[in-house]
Scaffold this motif. Structure first.
Motif, mmCIF file in Angstrom:
data_model
loop_
_atom_site.group_PDB
_atom_site.id
_atom_site.type_symbol
_atom_site.label_atom_id
_atom_site.label_comp_id
_atom_site.label_asym_id
_atom_site.label_seq_id
_atom_site.Cartn_x
_atom_site.Cartn_y
_atom_site.Cartn_z
ATOM 1 N N HIS A 85 1.118 -1.101 0.530
ATOM 2 C CA HIS A 85 0.145 -0.397 -0.162
ATOM 3 C C HIS A 85 0.663 1.248 0.041
ATOM 4 O O HIS A 85 1.834 1.746 0.816
ATOM 5 N N ILE A 86 0.691 1.682 -1.194
ATOM 6 C CA ILE A 86 1.402 3.586 -1.175
ATOM 7 C C ILE A 86 0.369 4.144 -1.243
ATOM 8 O O ILE A 86 -0.342 4.196 -1.420
ATOM 9 N N LYS A 87 1.472 5.554 -0.238
ATOM 10 C CA LYS A 87 -0.495 7.292 0.592
ATOM 11 C C LYS A 87 0.451 7.940 -0.157
ATOM 12 O O LYS A 87 1.920 7.918 0.192
ATOM 13 N N LYS A 88 0.112 9.037 -0.930
ATOM 14 C CA LYS A 88 0.862 10.286 -0.985
ATOM 15 C C LYS A 88 0.428 11.117 0.010
ATOM 16 O O LYS A 88 -1.174 11.416 0.770
ATOM 17 N N ASN A 89 1.038 11.454 0.410
ATOM 18 C CA ASN A 89 1.268 12.485 2.149
ATOM 19 C C ASN A 89 0.598 13.312 2.084
ATOM 20 O O ASN A 89 0.034 14.405 2.265
ATOM 21 N N ASP A 90 2.211 14.177 1.320
ATOM 22 C CA ASP A 90 1.948 15.436 0.975
ATOM 23 C C ASP A 90 3.064 15.764 -0.179
ATOM 24 O O ASP A 90 3.930 15.015 -0.584
ATOM 25 N N GLU A 91 3.227 17.227 -0.489
ATOM 26 C CA GLU A 91 3.135 17.816 -2.084
ATOM 27 C C GLU A 91 3.774 19.108 -2.040
ATOM 28 O O GLU A 91 2.695 20.105 -1.657
ATOM 29 N N THR A 92 4.971 19.515 -2.490
ATOM 30 C CA THR A 92 5.563 20.643 -2.558
ATOM 31 C C THR A 92 5.689 21.114 -4.229
ATOM 32 O O THR A 92 4.846 20.274 -4.971
ATOM 33 N N ASP A 93 6.224 22.150 -4.290
ATOM 34 C CA ASP A 93 6.421 22.516 -5.637
ATOM 35 C C ASP A 93 7.594 21.448 -6.819
ATOM 36 O O ASP A 93 7.725 21.808 -7.857
ATOM 37 N N TYR A 94 8.902 21.253 -5.231
ATOM 38 C CA TYR A 94 8.985 20.055 -5.825
ATOM 39 C C TYR A 94 9.298 19.159 -5.290
ATOM 40 O O TYR A 94 10.464 18.137 -6.072
ATOM 41 N N THR A 95 9.040 18.540 -4.397
ATOM 42 C CA THR A 95 8.731 17.256 -3.701
ATOM 43 C C THR A 95 7.183 17.052 -3.878
ATOM 44 O O THR A 95 6.111 17.618 -3.459
ATOM 45 N N ILE A 96 7.541 15.359 -3.488
ATOM 46 C CA ILE A 96 6.675 14.352 -2.781
ATOM 47 C C ILE A 96 5.874 13.658 -2.085
ATOM 48 O O ILE A 96 7.289 12.858 -2.245
ATOM 49 N N ASN A 97 5.716 13.628 -1.299
ATOM 50 C CA ASN A 97 5.959 12.501 -0.104
ATOM 51 C C ASN A 97 4.986 11.564 0.192
ATOM 52 O O ASN A 97 4.221 11.734 0.088
ATOM 53 N N PHE A 98 5.560 10.065 0.430
ATOM 54 C CA PHE A 98 4.583 8.498 -0.027
ATOM 55 C C PHE A 98 5.405 8.420 1.198
ATOM 56 O O PHE A 98 6.251 7.990 1.850
ATOM 57 N N THR A 99 3.900 7.144 2.215
ATOM 58 C CA THR A 99 4.408 6.492 2.329
ATOM 59 C C THR A 99 4.267 5.406 2.344
ATOM 60 O O THR A 99 2.552 4.832 1.490
ATOM 61 N N GLY A 100 4.867 3.884 1.982
ATOM 62 C CA GLY A 100 4.789 3.104 1.756
ATOM 63 C C GLY A 100 4.636 1.965 2.867
ATOM 64 O O GLY A 100 5.355 1.879 3.890
ATOM 65 N N GLU A 101 3.461 0.500 2.605
ATOM 66 C CA GLU A 101 3.782 -0.268 4.167
ATOM 67 C C GLU A 101 3.588 -1.978 2.967
ATOM 68 O O GLU A 101 2.901 -1.734 1.731
ATOM 69 N N ILE A 102 3.836 -2.878 3.810
ATOM 70 C CA ILE A 102 3.841 -3.766 3.250
ATOM 71 C C ILE A 102 2.822 -4.380 4.691
ATOM 72 O O ILE A 102 3.820 -4.849 5.407
ATOM 73 N N LEU A 103 2.323 -5.361 4.444
ATOM 74 C CA LEU A 103 0.911 -5.647 5.061
ATOM 75 C C LEU A 103 0.729 -7.662 4.903
ATOM 76 O O LEU A 103 0.681 -7.912 4.244
ATOM 77 N N SER A 104 0.844 -8.569 6.042
ATOM 78 C CA SER A 104 0.757 -10.043 5.765
ATOM 79 C C SER A 104 -0.329 -10.220 6.961
ATOM 80 O O SER A 104 -0.061 -9.737 7.704
ATOM 81 N N ASP A 105 -1.353 -10.806 6.902
ATOM 82 C CA ASP A 105 -2.814 -10.834 7.259
ATOM 83 C C ASP A 105 -2.979 -9.449 8.685
ATOM 84 O O ASP A 105 -3.226 -8.580 7.264
ATOM 85 N N ILE A 106 -2.515 -9.447 9.365
ATOM 86 C CA ILE A 106 -2.790 -8.418 9.728
ATOM 87 C C ILE A 106 -1.947 -7.596 10.951
ATOM 88 O O ILE A 106 -2.365 -6.200 11.918
ATOM 89 N N SER A 107 -0.568 -8.468 10.218
ATOM 90 C CA SER A 107 -0.026 -7.719 11.005
ATOM 91 C C SER A 107 0.907 -6.781 9.588
ATOM 92 O O SER A 107 1.425 -6.571 8.590
ATOM 93 N N LYS A 108 1.575 -5.375 10.303
ATOM 94 C CA LYS A 108 2.878 -5.022 9.683
ATOM 95 C C LYS A 108 3.799 -5.414 9.514
ATOM 96 O O LYS A 108 4.802 -5.645 9.942
ATOM 97 N N LYS A 109 4.045 -5.534 8.339
ATOM 98 C CA LYS A 109 5.610 -5.857 8.006
ATOM 99 C C LYS A 109 6.902 -5.001 7.628
ATOM 100 O O LYS A 109 7.732 -5.155 8.671
ATOM 101 N N VAL A 110 6.631 -3.730 6.995
ATOM 102 C CA VAL A 110 7.335 -2.703 6.579
ATOM 103 C C VAL A 110 6.917 -2.037 5.946
ATOM 104 O O VAL A 110 5.294 -1.544 5.562
ATOM 105 N N LYS A 111 7.932 -0.467 6.766
ATOM 106 C CA LYS A 111 7.426 0.838 6.716
ATOM 107 C C LYS A 111 8.185 1.468 5.821
ATOM 108 O O LYS A 111 8.761 1.361 6.488
ATOM 109 N N ALA A 112 8.018 2.559 5.075
ATOM 110 C CA ALA A 112 9.171 3.400 4.409
ATOM 111 C C ALA A 112 8.629 4.431 4.046
ATOM 112 O O ALA A 112 7.113 4.898 3.611
ATOM 113 N N ASN A 113 9.408 5.921 3.881
ATOM 114 C CA ASN A 113 8.970 6.825 3.213
ATOM 115 C C ASN A 113 10.011 7.010 2.773
ATOM 116 O O ASN A 113 10.596 7.008 1.991
#
Length: 122
Positions: A85-113
């Motif tokens: 799951h990738i979600k767009k968080n915020d955006e400026t004129d020059y950058t876009i910030n995203f959060t990416g997550e990997i989930l398996s069943d109900i537990s979060k396995k990886v989270k990255a900004n």
């Protein structure tokens, strides 16, 4: 790696996909002796691949500026069905910030900004 992600759902603010982890993949079998697991760096690659798909769909020309934080929160094993799951968080004129997550069943396995630099003039 994106070809291994299926059931992709897309909106202007997020993208989701599914990846099944097979026990037959060479990098899973040989990652640790006597324990087949999905390598952490490849889980980050899954997030980046899906983010690249999002950028292509949104017609965003950009490059990864930085990945300021990655958390490996659990082991990914053969047989796991992963929700990326990738979600767009915020955006400026020059950058876009995203959060990416990997989930398996109900537990979060990886989270990255991930921060993308927008490219102009191409």
């Amino acid at each position: 790696m994106i070809k291994t992600i299926s059931n992709i759902e897309f909106s202007t603010s997020e993208i989701k996909g599914i990846r099944y982890v097979s026990g037959n993949e060479e990098f899973v079998i040989g990652h640790y002796p006597h324990q087949s697991i999905f390598p952490g760096v490849l889980s980050l690659k899954l997030i980046i691949s899906l983010l690249q798909d999002y950028c292509a769909r949104m017609k965003i020309n950009g490059t990864i500026k930085s990945i300021p934080k990655v958390q490996y929160l659990g082991i990914i094993e053969p047989g796991d069905e992963l929700l990326i799951h990738i979600k767009k968080n915020d955006e400026t004129d020059y950058t876009i910030n995203f959060t990416g997550e990997i989930l398996s069943d109900i537990s979060k396995k990886v989270k990255a900004n991930i921060i993308i630099n927008k490219d102009y003039g191409e």
